[in-house]
Scaffold this active site. Sequence first.
Site, mmCIF file in Angstrom:
data_model
loop_
_atom_site.group_PDB
_atom_site.id
_atom_site.type_symbol
_atom_site.label_atom_id
_atom_site.label_comp_id
_atom_site.label_asym_id
_atom_site.label_seq_id
_atom_site.Cartn_x
_atom_site.Cartn_y
_atom_site.Cartn_z
ATOM 1 N N CYS A 2 -12.353 -10.887 25.190
ATOM 2 C CA CYS A 2 -11.309 -11.886 25.581
ATOM 3 C C CYS A 2 -11.012 -13.114 24.506
ATOM 4 O O CYS A 2 -12.027 -13.460 24.257
ATOM 5 C CB CYS A 2 -11.605 -12.421 27.105
ATOM 6 N N ARG A 27 -9.947 -9.639 20.146
ATOM 7 C CA ARG A 27 -11.029 -9.665 21.148
ATOM 8 C C ARG A 27 -10.463 -8.884 22.390
ATOM 9 O O ARG A 27 -11.517 -8.921 23.188
ATOM 10 C CB ARG A 27 -11.053 -11.225 21.209
ATOM 11 N N TRP A 76 -10.109 -8.270 27.638
ATOM 12 C CA TRP A 76 -10.576 -7.083 27.655
ATOM 13 C C TRP A 76 -11.284 -7.080 29.021
ATOM 14 O O TRP A 76 -12.377 -7.726 29.404
ATOM 15 C CB TRP A 76 -11.790 -7.163 26.565
ATOM 16 N N ASN A 102 -13.478 -16.424 29.049
ATOM 17 C CA ASN A 102 -14.141 -14.931 28.524
ATOM 18 C C ASN A 102 -15.550 -15.174 28.734
ATOM 19 O O ASN A 102 -16.060 -16.172 28.821
ATOM 20 C CB ASN A 102 -14.029 -15.650 27.005
ATOM 21 N N GLY A 103 -15.832 -14.026 29.170
ATOM 22 C CA GLY A 103 -17.379 -13.647 29.636
ATOM 23 C C GLY A 103 -17.517 -13.106 30.990
ATOM 24 O O GLY A 103 -16.611 -12.662 31.475
ATOM 25 N N GLU A 486 -22.071 5.634 9.656
ATOM 26 C CA GLU A 486 -21.053 4.535 9.774
ATOM 27 C C GLU A 486 -19.783 5.231 9.603
ATOM 28 O O GLU A 486 -18.995 4.835 10.304
ATOM 29 C CB GLU A 486 -21.152 3.702 8.449
ATOM 30 N N LYS A 490 -16.660 5.194 12.551
ATOM 31 C CA LYS A 490 -15.347 4.921 12.323
ATOM 32 C C LYS A 490 -14.401 5.766 12.828
ATOM 33 O O LYS A 490 -13.300 5.251 13.281
ATOM 34 C CB LYS A 490 -15.272 4.593 10.877
ATOM 35 N N GLU A 493 -14.163 5.780 16.536
ATOM 36 C CA GLU A 493 -13.577 4.518 16.957
ATOM 37 C C GLU A 493 -12.058 4.268 16.823
ATOM 38 O O GLU A 493 -11.397 3.931 17.882
ATOM 39 C CB GLU A 493 -14.310 3.149 16.262
ATOM 40 N N HIS A 509 -31.747 22.357 14.106
ATOM 41 C CA HIS A 509 -32.457 22.292 15.269
ATOM 42 C C HIS A 509 -31.854 22.186 16.572
ATOM 43 O O HIS A 509 -32.167 21.465 17.629
ATOM 44 C CB HIS A 509 -33.649 20.867 15.287
ATOM 45 N N LYS A 608 -13.081 -6.665 19.169
ATOM 46 C CA LYS A 608 -13.914 -6.975 18.256
ATOM 47 C C LYS A 608 -15.209 -7.500 18.455
ATOM 48 O O LYS A 608 -16.194 -7.362 17.753
ATOM 49 C CB LYS A 608 -12.860 -7.797 17.212
HETATM 50 O O1 M6R Z 1 -19.649 -8.930 15.282
HETATM 51 P P1 M6R Z 1 -20.799 -7.794 15.114
HETATM 52 O O2 M6R Z 1 -21.189 -7.420 13.881
HETATM 53 O O3 M6R Z 1 -22.202 -8.213 15.779
HETATM 54 O O4 M6R Z 1 -20.235 -6.580 16.034
HETATM 55 C C1 M6R Z 1 -21.074 -5.211 16.165
HETATM 56 C C2 M6R Z 1 -20.582 -4.399 16.505
HETATM 57 O O5 M6R Z 1 -19.721 -4.418 17.760
HETATM 58 C C3 M6R Z 1 -19.174 -3.864 15.587
HETATM 59 O O6 M6R Z 1 -19.960 -3.349 14.365
HETATM 60 C C4 M6R Z 1 -18.513 -2.787 15.923
HETATM 61 O O7 M6R Z 1 -19.476 -1.662 15.839
HETATM 62 C C5 M6R Z 1 -17.430 -2.430 14.906
HETATM 63 N N1 M6R Z 1 -16.194 -2.462 15.667
HETATM 64 C C6 M6R Z 1 -17.343 -1.334 14.281
HETATM 65 O O8 M6R Z 1 -16.500 -0.995 13.430
#
Ligand code: M6R
Length: 613
Positions: A2, A27, A76, A102-103, A486, A490, A493, A509, A608
């Site tokens: 948010c 956000r 969000w 937010n929260g 990673e 991606k 995501e 395995h 984010k």
């Molecule tokens: O702001 P942060 O680096 O603490 O965020 C951690 C994760 O939420 C963040 O890296 C998330 O996995 C990304 N959206 C991945 O692309």
Amino acid sequence: MCGIVGYIGNKNAVPILLRGLERLEYRGYDSAGVAVYSEKEKEIIVCKTKGRVENLETKLYDNPIKGRIGIGHTRWATHGIPSDTNAHPHFSKSGKVAVVHNGIIENYMEIREILGSKGYDFVSETDTETVAQLTEYFYNQTGDLQQAVFKTLEKVDGSYALGIICSDFPDMIVTTKKNCPLIIGLGQGENFIASDITAILQYTRNTYILEDNEVAFVSKDSIKIYDDKKEEIKKDVYVVDWSIEAAEKSGYDHFMLKEIYEQPKVVADSLNRRFKPDGTGIQLDSIKLGREELSNINKVYVVACGTAYYAGLVGKALIEKLARIPVISDVASEFRYKDPLIDENTLVIVISQSGETADTLEAMRLAKKKNSRILAVVNVVGSTIAREADDVIYTLAGPEIAVASTKAYSAQVVAMFLLSLHIALETGKMTVDQFKEIKKEMEKLPSHINKILTKAPNVKRFMEKYIGSKNVFYIGRGLDYTVCREGSLKLKEIAYLHSEPYAAGELKHGPIALIEESTLVIAVATQEHLFAKTMSNVKEVKARGAKVLIIAMEGNREIENYADDYMYIPRTHPILTPLLANIPQQLFAYYMALGLGNDVDKPRNLAKSVTVE
Ligand code: M6R
């Protein structure tokens, strides 16, 4: 999670709130809304809608509102589905008080029940509405907004950044925070509140960063801030040095693509400041992590979430390899609840782009309580994690707007390179000559990334060939496996494709049962001492019909015997490949998401900055 923004001044608040919300959409983007005090109507008017800020803009175009004070929100969803009703701002019973939040208000059900018994009806399913209603309830009792806000805050549990306006006080925004970020932007005859600086960067760089439990009463010409003892305090002005261009797309189709292409500069910036001028070692800002401090450390923990965690795994591997200190890694949401074996002799490295991730923040606070030494690797200057850590390495990536992290990962990985080299040098596990050899290779990294980026059209062709994939496996060994994790994240995501990263040797395995005709397997094979082993796993999946795309270092022509497709990264020192091998993966995920018609910068269900647990 948010985004909130607020404006008070002499201009029409609505366009300022809308621009701010557009910048905060990373956000959360389930719904958006604004509340503005209309001088004409002498009341607060709310316009809100399910969906993106552009939907709100359309709605406002049809039903324009105007006023010189307002608050805005992009959501969000946590409590209640994304809908017009659940969208913020939320109103109190009489419509006098409007709130953006937010929260999470954890005891909202309890408050709802109490207020319900006093005749307060709730129209939404949200926790936030309780704040609006409770503020009005106390305001009706005391006739004093300031007291009403303080009393409300005494009653609510949870995390929050709040923006509150009241039609009886059309010259004031009340704001406060606990475990969620909130800044106040300082203008000339106008002031702002925002979840982060990008929302208001075009108007001001001068800010107050609000600490937990501080409450601010913001007028156009003055700001009064109170601490948790309700005493008025003075705060230092924090001047932000990010440029407005950095927070814009600058001609790229998406922020993600722009941020991918910014990586050569980000890596160069990260390196330039960190090598000692005489080339004999690393300088980590003002961090005191020399021979003496390190002699007290017998354990290192790396704690983070998501992409930041995968960058941390590179750090784990390198600290163990170069400095020979055991490192334990854990995702923050697990670390927090496992009563970790840490004490004053533990160095806890927390990594976070935003510096606000709830689990990482709480993990850090837990480690602090246990007297561990906290080193935070953070991108957002002045964020909560940066402020509360004992030491901070800033990652110098600039604002990262796309939800999918790219340049921040690269900057975090560079920080891990630097940190592990520093520890190895300080503990005498690496000689200056060995360091100089690696340093020489590190200095070539920005131009290596540029070279990989020139191959983007090849990656686009791979996307066209593999766009129909339903499952994608990433396999690799050692450092390559961290890169796979990673890459796979991606793809999930932003392309919404099922994908699994596997340690190549682990495949047989169990998961190899999932390999069938044409399953795409991406093999990362930059660690040449493990090459033969990884290729035997490649042969195993090929024998079961998989299509294999291999990422390896230039000069390793052998991959051409095994791969259906391949991509070379420039030859570098083997410890540096996690940075380079990830770039083709970023591009692949980007083009797949694009090819599948997804919203690259704002993937579904995500936000984010994850400020809820
Ligand atoms: O702001 P942060 O680096 O603490 O965020 C951690 C994760 O939420 C963040 O890296 C998330 O996995 C990304 N959206 C991945 O692309």
